[in-house]
Design a protein around this motif. Structure first.
Motif, PDB file in Angstrom:
ATOM      1  N   GLN A   1       0.379  -1.214  -0.242  1.00 38.58           N
ATOM      2  CA  GLN A   1       0.263  -0.399  -0.615  1.00 38.58           C
ATOM      3  C   GLN A   1       0.963   1.518   0.205  1.00 38.58           C
ATOM      4  OE1 GLN A   1      -2.263   0.374   3.475  1.00 38.58           O
ATOM      5  NE2 GLN A   1      -4.055   1.338   2.465  1.00 38.58           N
ATOM      6  N   GLU A   2       0.925   2.523  -0.743  1.00 40.30           N
ATOM      7  CA  GLU A   2       1.376   3.476  -0.978  1.00 40.30           C
ATOM      8  C   GLU A   2       0.471   4.560  -1.263  1.00 40.30           C
ATOM      9  OE1 GLU A   2       5.819   4.759  -2.307  1.00 40.30           O
ATOM     10  OE2 GLU A   2       4.335   3.984  -4.265  1.00 40.30           O
ATOM     11  N   ASP A   3       0.868   5.200  -0.260  1.00 47.36           N
ATOM     12  CA  ASP A   3      -0.329   6.719  -0.519  1.00 47.36           C
ATOM     13  C   ASP A   3      -1.353   6.137  -1.005  1.00 47.36           C
ATOM     14  OD1 ASP A   3       1.652   8.257  -0.497  1.00 47.36           O
ATOM     15  OD2 ASP A   3       1.721   8.491  -2.937  1.00 47.36           O
ATOM     16  N   ASP A   4      -2.247   5.575  -0.120  1.00 49.08           N
ATOM     17  CA  ASP A   4      -4.115   5.367  -0.089  1.00 49.08           C
ATOM     18  C   ASP A   4      -3.561   3.993  -1.181  1.00 49.08           C
ATOM     19  OD1 ASP A   4      -5.060   5.369   2.141  1.00 49.08           O
ATOM     20  OD2 ASP A   4      -5.736   7.530   2.021  1.00 49.08           O
ATOM     21  N   LYS A   5      -3.468   3.658  -2.208  1.00 44.38           N
ATOM     22  CA  LYS A   5      -3.497   3.035  -2.578  1.00 44.38           C
ATOM     23  C   LYS A   5      -2.900   1.377  -2.542  1.00 44.38           C
ATOM     24  CE  LYS A   5      -4.379   6.268  -6.616  1.00 44.38           C
ATOM     25  NZ  LYS A   5      -3.562   7.546  -6.709  1.00 44.38           N
TER      26      LYS A   5
ATOM     27  N   VAL B   1      -2.621  -5.203   4.590  1.00 45.29           N
ATOM     28  CA  VAL B   1      -2.909  -4.888   2.786  1.00 45.29           C
ATOM     29  C   VAL B   1      -4.118  -5.938   2.878  1.00 45.29           C
ATOM     30  CG1 VAL B   1      -2.178  -4.243   0.728  1.00 45.29           C
ATOM     31  CG2 VAL B   1      -0.485  -3.704   2.848  1.00 45.29           C
TER      32      VAL B   1
ATOM     33  N   LEU C   1      -7.183  -6.008   3.283  1.00 40.21           N
ATOM     34  CA  LEU C   1      -8.179  -4.769   3.413  1.00 40.21           C
ATOM     35  C   LEU C   1      -8.161  -4.948   1.601  1.00 40.21           C
ATOM     36  CD1 LEU C   1      -8.414  -1.853   4.242  1.00 40.21           C
ATOM     37  CD2 LEU C   1      -5.775  -0.928   3.470  1.00 40.21           C
ATOM     38  N   LYS C   2      -7.794  -4.986   1.054  1.00 42.16           N
ATOM     39  CA  LYS C   2      -7.702  -4.923  -0.533  1.00 42.16           C
ATOM     40  C   LYS C   2      -8.737  -5.596  -0.782  1.00 42.16           C
ATOM     41  CE  LYS C   2      -6.988  -6.827  -5.167  1.00 42.16           C
ATOM     42  NZ  LYS C   2      -6.638  -6.115  -5.682  1.00 42.16           N
TER      43      LYS C   2
ATOM     44  N   LYS D   1     -12.252  -4.401   0.155  1.00 43.50           N
ATOM     45  CA  LYS D   1     -12.398  -2.973  -0.605  1.00 43.50           C
ATOM     46  C   LYS D   1     -13.082  -3.330  -1.553  1.00 43.50           C
ATOM     47  CE  LYS D   1      -8.993   0.800   0.757  1.00 43.50           C
ATOM     48  NZ  LYS D   1      -8.056   1.688  -0.010  1.00 43.50           N
TER      49      LYS D   1
END
Ligand code: SAM
Length: 233
Positions: free
Chosen positions: A148-152, A185, A188-189, A192
């Motif tokens: 995950q980087e910058d909310d992506k 992560v 979370l993926k 979502k």
């Protein structure tokens, strides 16, 4: 981000390039990844391929600014047309695009992969399309990573030549990634994705069903079931 200080995402892509590799980075934009690979003495030589004029110019300027013209060639070309057999490219990187686009780039002109033995692919979405392409074209996954980087959330898929057998769950979620369901992560993926699928199912319920929508609904229900099973929900 620049060629000296890459994003975490591209640094992780770079970490799968073997020392001494001859790399083609397709869809290179500013050519930050090839520049980093040469500066860090990871790649021996590199090709930066770009299909759009603006990014192609950015790549050329970057390489001139960094005085790397003797190590990196920039080519204005669609997908794998940027490479020829004589280049002896052994590693192809394609990052920052959707999985279906990456798979279609690999599918067109795949004869140009003759000298290539490693693909490092970083889809932003729909990594499944890449696993399906790999399975149909005798490439096997040797590593996968999620970050995950910058909310992506990004996935990295590393492929070498060979065969693999994947279950429906592994095609969707990744045979390596699925072994660590505690990875935050990863969880979370799929939370979502599931939320988005449930939103679509609700919209379908409200709007009523055409036969096409019925198919979409069934596809989503299968995926939701797979994800629930993996997380034991
Ligand atoms: N790879 C870089 C990264 O990960 O930061 C740039 C990603 S940028 C979002 C996608 C780039 O791929 C764009 O510069 C676009 O022009 C290029 N591109 C898209 N389709 C391509 C194709 N078929 N052949 C070559 N380049 C392509």
């Amino acid at each position: 981000m620049n060629a000296q200080r890459l994003s975490e995402r591209l640094t992780r892509v770079a970490s799968y390039v073997k020392t001494g590799a001859i790399v083609a980075d397709i869809g290179s934009d500013h050519a930050y990844l090839p520049c980093y690979l040469i500066h860090h003495q990871i790649a021996e030589k590199a090709i930066a391929g770009e299909v759009a004029k603006g990014p192609y110019d950015s790549a050329r300027n970057q390489i001139m600014d960094e005085k790397l013209e003797n190590k990196i060639t920039v080519r204005f070309a669609n997908g794998l047309k940027a490479i020829n057999h004589e280049d002896l490219v052994d590693t192809v990187t394609i990052a920052g695009m959707g999985g279906p686009l990456i798979a279609s780039i690999l599918d067109q002109d795949s004869d140009r992969l003759a000298t290539v033995n490693r693909l490092i692919l970083q889809p932003n979405i729909h990594a499944k399309a890449i696993r399906e392409w790999a399975n149909a074209n005798d490439w096997k996954l040797v590593a996968e990573e999620i970050l995950q980087e910058d909310d992506k959330i990004y996935e990295i898929l590393v492929l070498e030549r060979g065969k693999m057998t994947l279950s429906e769950t592994e095609f969707l979620m990744g045979p390596f990634l699925i072994t660590d369901t505690q990875n935050e992560v990863f969880r979370l993926k799929w939370e979502k994705e599931s939320t988005e699928w449930m939103r679509i199912l609700e919209a379908i319920r409200v709007a009523g069903l055409s036969s096409e929508v019925q198919l979409k609904k069934e596809e989503i229900e299968v995926k939701l079931k797979i994800v629930k099973e993996v997380f034991g929900a």
